[in-house]
Design an enzyme around this catalytic site. Structure first.
Site, short mmCIF file in Angstrom:
data_model
loop_
_atom_site.label_atom_id
_atom_site.label_comp_id
_atom_site.label_asym_id
_atom_site.label_seq_id
_atom_site.Cartn_x
_atom_site.Cartn_y
_atom_site.Cartn_z
N CYS A 163 0.87 -1.23 -0.20
CA CYS A 163 0.04 -0.25 0.04
C CYS A 163 0.94 1.49 0.03
O CYS A 163 0.29 2.32 -0.04
CB CYS A 163 -0.90 0.05 1.16
SG CYS A 163 -0.35 0.23 2.77
N CYS A 191 21.30 -10.89 11.74
CA CYS A 191 20.21 -12.19 11.42
C CYS A 191 19.95 -12.46 10.02
O CYS A 191 19.49 -13.16 9.73
CB CYS A 191 19.18 -11.77 12.22
SG CYS A 191 18.00 -9.90 11.53
N CYS A 239 1.41 -4.09 8.86
CA CYS A 239 1.22 -2.77 8.01
C CYS A 239 0.08 -2.19 9.02
O CYS A 239 -1.08 -2.92 9.04
CB CYS A 239 1.23 -2.62 6.75
SG CYS A 239 0.61 -1.09 6.14
N CYS A 290 -2.62 -1.53 5.70
CA CYS A 290 -3.27 -2.92 4.83
C CYS A 290 -3.19 -4.37 5.71
O CYS A 290 -3.65 -5.20 4.65
CB CYS A 290 -2.84 -2.87 3.51
SG CYS A 290 -0.95 -3.69 3.43
N HIS A 315 1.60 -8.79 6.36
CA HIS A 315 2.71 -9.30 7.14
C HIS A 315 3.92 -8.63 6.98
O HIS A 315 4.48 -8.64 5.79
CB HIS A 315 2.86 -10.85 7.28
CG HIS A 315 3.93 -11.50 8.15
ND1 HIS A 315 3.89 -11.55 9.54
CD2 HIS A 315 4.86 -11.91 7.45
CE1 HIS A 315 4.94 -12.09 9.71
NE2 HIS A 315 5.73 -12.31 8.61
N HIS A 342 8.36 -9.62 12.60
CA HIS A 342 8.52 -9.83 13.87
C HIS A 342 9.33 -8.62 14.75
O HIS A 342 10.34 -8.23 14.02
CB HIS A 342 8.79 -10.94 14.53
CG HIS A 342 8.01 -12.10 13.87
ND1 HIS A 342 8.01 -12.91 12.90
CD2 HIS A 342 6.93 -12.57 14.54
CE1 HIS A 342 7.19 -13.61 12.69
NE2 HIS A 342 6.34 -13.45 13.69
N ASP A 363 15.57 -7.28 21.69
CA ASP A 363 17.16 -7.41 21.92
C ASP A 363 17.71 -6.38 20.91
O ASP A 363 18.79 -6.67 20.39
CB ASP A 363 17.60 -8.75 21.41
CG ASP A 363 17.11 -9.22 20.04
OD1 ASP A 363 16.49 -8.52 19.40
OD2 ASP A 363 17.51 -10.38 19.76
N ARG A 416 14.21 -4.67 18.05
CA ARG A 416 14.83 -5.11 16.74
C ARG A 416 13.48 -5.66 16.02
O ARG A 416 12.84 -6.57 16.14
CB ARG A 416 15.53 -6.16 17.17
CG ARG A 416 15.93 -6.80 15.59
CD ARG A 416 17.23 -7.98 15.81
NE ARG A 416 16.91 -9.11 16.50
CZ ARG A 416 16.25 -10.14 16.15
NH1 ARG A 416 16.16 -10.27 14.86
NH2 ARG A 416 16.21 -11.14 16.96
N CYS A 441 12.48 -7.01 12.93
CA CYS A 441 13.17 -7.80 12.02
C CYS A 441 12.06 -8.14 10.77
O CYS A 441 11.20 -8.76 10.94
CB CYS A 441 13.25 -9.35 12.71
SG CYS A 441 14.23 -10.36 11.73
#
Length: 137
Positions: free
Chosen positions: A56, A71, A102, A105, A108, A111, A115, A123, A125
């Site tokens: 979006c 990571c 988001c 919209c 996903h 996460h 830390d 963080r 990620c």
């Protein structure tokens, strides 16, 4: 007096999302997928700019909050604003985590973990396939 314009939430059918997104973007953002570490876009990019939602175009993260967490995913210590992302409890795979979506919209994104570096200790990620980057912003 300051007025705030609230954008309407973006809602589309699966067919509309599939037409707009690449298969990997769809898998990550609409099916709550995760790209493999060190394979997605932006994990090793530190150019100045703005990262927005691939679905979006809502602003999500600024490059000045990005850091190398080692990571394999783009990592940030702060979102653009509290409303740009929302947190969901995630108990999948026998873990307890906080999923980031988001705020506009419901895509996903990834996460968030406790830390990260100062000033927030967080963080975020984030899957690179869930974002687009605009240099210089």
């Amino acid at each position: 007096m300051t007025t705030t314009t609230i954008k309407p939430k973006i809602e589309k059918t699966d067919a509309e999302w599939k037409e707009q997104l690449t298969p990997e973007q769809y898998r990550v953002t609409r099916q709550h997928g995760t790209e493999r570490a060190f394979t997605g876009p932006y994990w090793d990019q530190f150019e100045k700019g703005l990262y927005s939602c691939v679905c979006c175009d809502a602003p999500l993260f600024r490059s000045d909050t990005k850091f190398d967490a080692g990571c394999g995913w783009p990592s940030y210590y702060e979102a653009v604003s509290p409303d740009s992302v929302r947190e969901i409890k995630d108990t999948s795979y026998g873990m307890v985590r906080t999923e980031i979506r988001c705020g506009n919209c419901d895509a996903h994104l990834g996460h968030v973990f406790p830390d990260g570096p100062p000033p927030t200790g967080l963080r975020y990620c984030i899957n690179g396939h869930s974002m687009v980057f605009e240099a210089g912003k």
